[in-house]
Design a protein around this motif. Structure first.
Motif, PDB file in Angstrom:
ATOM      1  N   ARG A   1       0.893  -1.177   0.071  1.00 45.46           N
ATOM      2  CA  ARG A   1      -0.062   0.159   0.028  1.00 45.46           C
ATOM      3  C   ARG A   1       0.709   1.373  -0.037  1.00 45.46           C
ATOM      4  NH1 ARG A   1      -0.367   2.723   5.001  1.00 45.46           N
ATOM      5  NH2 ARG A   1       0.266   1.553   6.630  1.00 45.46           N
ATOM      6  N   LYS A   2       2.248   1.215   0.670  1.00 42.55           N
ATOM      7  CA  LYS A   2       2.895   2.325   0.681  1.00 42.55           C
ATOM      8  C   LYS A   2       3.562   2.494  -0.670  1.00 42.55           C
ATOM      9  CE  LYS A   2       4.051   2.513   5.690  1.00 42.55           C
ATOM     10  NZ  LYS A   2       5.091   2.310   6.603  1.00 42.55           N
TER      11      LYS A   2
ATOM     12  N   ASN B   1       0.896   4.219  -3.225  1.00 48.99           N
ATOM     13  CA  ASN B   1       0.718   5.499  -2.871  1.00 48.99           C
ATOM     14  C   ASN B   1       1.746   6.381  -3.348  1.00 48.99           C
ATOM     15  OD1 ASN B   1      -2.083   6.062  -2.024  1.00 48.99           O
ATOM     16  ND2 ASN B   1      -1.589   4.814  -0.153  1.00 48.99           N
ATOM     17  N   ASP B   2       3.015   5.917  -2.909  1.00 49.62           N
ATOM     18  CA  ASP B   2       4.245   6.663  -3.345  1.00 49.62           C
ATOM     19  C   ASP B   2       4.093   6.881  -4.971  1.00 49.62           C
ATOM     20  OD1 ASP B   2       5.189   7.125  -1.179  1.00 49.62           O
ATOM     21  OD2 ASP B   2       6.497   5.335  -1.070  1.00 49.62           O
TER      22      ASP B   2
ATOM     23  N   ASP C   1      -5.986   1.531   4.631  1.00 53.29           N
ATOM     24  CA  ASP C   1      -4.829   1.568   5.323  1.00 53.29           C
ATOM     25  C   ASP C   1      -4.766   0.672   6.736  1.00 53.29           C
ATOM     26  OD1 ASP C   1      -2.671   2.473   6.991  1.00 53.29           O
ATOM     27  OD2 ASP C   1      -3.379   4.182   7.294  1.00 53.29           O
TER      28      ASP C   1
ATOM     29  N   ASP D   1       2.435  -2.533   6.450  1.00 52.79           N
ATOM     30  CA  ASP D   1       2.667  -2.108   5.096  1.00 52.79           C
ATOM     31  C   ASP D   1       2.309  -3.639   3.911  1.00 52.79           C
ATOM     32  OD1 ASP D   1       3.255  -0.946   2.607  1.00 52.79           O
ATOM     33  OD2 ASP D   1       5.310  -0.893   2.988  1.00 52.79           O
TER      34      ASP D   1
ATOM     35  N   THR E   1       1.878  12.742  10.179  1.00 51.98           N
ATOM     36  CA  THR E   1       2.425  11.605  10.036  1.00 51.98           C
ATOM     37  C   THR E   1       3.081  10.980  11.059  1.00 51.98           C
ATOM     38  OG1 THR E   1       3.049  12.204   7.571  1.00 51.98           O
ATOM     39  CG2 THR E   1       4.346  10.419   8.480  1.00 51.98           C
TER      40      THR E   1
ATOM     41  N   THR F   1       1.907   7.381  12.322  1.00 50.13           N
ATOM     42  CA  THR F   1       3.051   6.233  12.602  1.00 50.13           C
ATOM     43  C   THR F   1       3.012   5.583  13.925  1.00 50.13           C
ATOM     44  OG1 THR F   1       4.613   7.484  10.787  1.00 50.13           O
ATOM     45  CG2 THR F   1       5.370   5.953  12.422  1.00 50.13           C
TER      46      THR F   1
END
Length: 474
Positions: free
Chosen positions: A131-132, A135-136, A148, A152, A329, A333
């Protein structure tokens, strides 16, 4: 509910099928260095984040294409050998464990974003994309993928377990956000389900059948997803409360008033303490809501003011804003690392994670009684929840050298699930059934519905090679 349902999986049933040498030879001949029988590699693919201990698979195939998956499945099918898909290994319910032996197919190398259709708000990816990573790769288009689950996780694994997470209250789950799939079936055939169109009335909804099937019907090799415009404005806030009840009552009122909040996460005082120690934060060690608002600047301000007023009515205080993306963030996190913070708080522990979800109006009834039971048990625990959609998680922290602790935790989980089902909820809001909740599935769905699931499984996988021993017994 039958009392043994929760305790029956203290040790999963293991019925190892033979993996003949001729199959291992065939896999090595076809895949070369992409096939490993090394014990270290097998052990890595024979465990997940659950507390179960099961022998590892006999071999691991590192697939790099749909054809690789199809060939591996076809070879396994010739010998009636189980196939277990593997993404990043973040499952919590034993989905990845080789309880009947077999081979693991690791799709992590299938990690390409195949097509970004920004004008249609869709993207197509291979299953190993995380998923990360997704999105990047799409952020330059002004779009994002909202699901989410915290870890990850791989997109294939998220589809297989029907994952959701912190944004589900606003954007839904994988069920609502998967449009189409490519799947390798138990015979090694490759099929496609769904299209990029937003809706269809053509035939059975096979996409929804495979989403949430936990690898028991086929191996997902391609996923087409909905994506969304990055909101013009995003604002996050935390608010502390005198009690869990006050935080929950605030959440219920926010949802019932129709405030389109994007995220609302409950963190109890135990978890805040653990997160502070792990992430070097100075949060007030009280029950807390961590919230996020998406929309236009005016809309976000209106949402936040409404929520702040509701929170104040329930004793909410210290309403603090994360004013920059970096602060936001950092807060999220810390929330996502709450599991690791909890594990660190009791070195060497194992975790049993609960996963109930109830209608929002019954959230307080379910959660508060469960907190009282957990406090009385003496078992250390953490509590987090996607409370905006009625989903919450206890994590019981167990000393593996003390079997009695596991029995107590399983009994707590049994009571919690029984309570959730009585309130018309579910035994699993997002983690899936796997090994741990097989007995609960019968209690929730009924024997007739589970028999229908078995009928589907037998029709699509007559040799029972696709991740056997999960969801229900055949």
């Amino acid at each position: 509910m039958n009392a043994p349902a929760a305790l029956s999986h203290l040790v999963p049933e293991v019925h190892q099928r033979e993996v003949p040498a001729v199959l291992l030879d065939a896999l090595k001949a076809r895949f070369g260095a992409q096939c490993s029988t090394a014990m270290a590699v097998r052990e890595q693919h024979g465990r997940d984040e659950s507390s179960f201990q099961v022998p590892p698979p006999a071999a691991v195939v590192f697939a790099e294409s749909t054809q690789d998956v199809a060939d591996a499945v076809r070879l396994a099918a010739q010998h009636d050998v189980p196939v277990i898909p593997f993404g990043v290994g973040s499952s919590l319910e034993g989905h990845l464990l080789a309880v009947q032996g077999g081979i693991s197919i690791d799709v992590a190398r299938m990690n390409k974003v195949l097509a970004i259709n920004a004008e249609d708000l869709t993207v197509t990816v291979q299953p190993g994309v995380t998923r990360k990573q997704l999105n990047d790769e799409i952020k330059s288009t002004g779009l994002f993928f909202p699901i989410d689950p915290g870890a990850d996780a791989s997109i294939g694994g998220m589809a297989a377990t029907r994952a959701s997470g912190t944004n589900a209250v606003r954007y839904g789950t994988m069920r609502e956000n998967v449009l189409a799939l490519e799947v390798v079936t138990a015979s090694g055939e490759t099929i496609r389900t769904g299209t990029r169109a937003k809706k269809s009335s053509a035939g059975y909804d096979l996409t929804r059948l495979f989403v949430g099937s936990e690898g028991t019907l086929g191996v997902i090799t391609e996923v087409t997803l909905r994506i969304y415009p990055i909101p013009e404005a995003i604002s996050a806030a935390i608010c502390s409360f005198p009690s869990i009840e006050a935080a929950v009552r605030t959440t219920i009122q926010v949802i019932q008033l129709g405030v389109p909040i994007a995220r609302v996460e409950l963190i109890d005082h135990n978890t805040v303490r653990m997160v502070n120690a792990h992430s070097k934060l100075g949060l007030r060690e009280e029950p807390m809501l961590l919230m996020e608002f998406h929309g236009s600047p005016t809309g976000v301000q209106e949402q936040a003011e409404t929520v702040q007023e509701i929170a104040a009515e329930h004793g909410g205080n210290a309403f603090e804003w994360a004013k920059t993306p970096e602060e936001r963030t950092r807060l999220w996190t810390a929330r996502h690392n709450s599991y690791f913070a909890a594990v660190q708080s009791r070195p060497g522990c194992k975790v049993i994670s609960t996963d109930t979800c109830v209608p929002i109006s019954r959230l307080a009834d379910c959660l508060l009684d469960s907190v009282s039971e957990a406090d009385a048990s003496g078992i250390p625990y953490f509590l987090v929840g996607h409370v905006g959609d009625g989903n919450f998680h206890f994590g019981y922290l167990l000393d593996p050298a003390q079997p009695k602790e596991r029995e107590i935790a399983e009994a707590l989980n049994h009571k919690l699930v029984a309570r959730a089902l009585e309130l018309e909820g579910t035994c699993t809001g997002e983690h899936g059934v796997g090994l741990h909740k097989m007995g609960f599935l019968v209690d929730e769905a009924g024997a007739g519905a589970v028999d229908m699931m078995r009928t589907i499984k037998r029709a699509l996988d007559p040799r029972n090679i696709m991740n056997p021993g999960k969801i229900f017994a055949l």
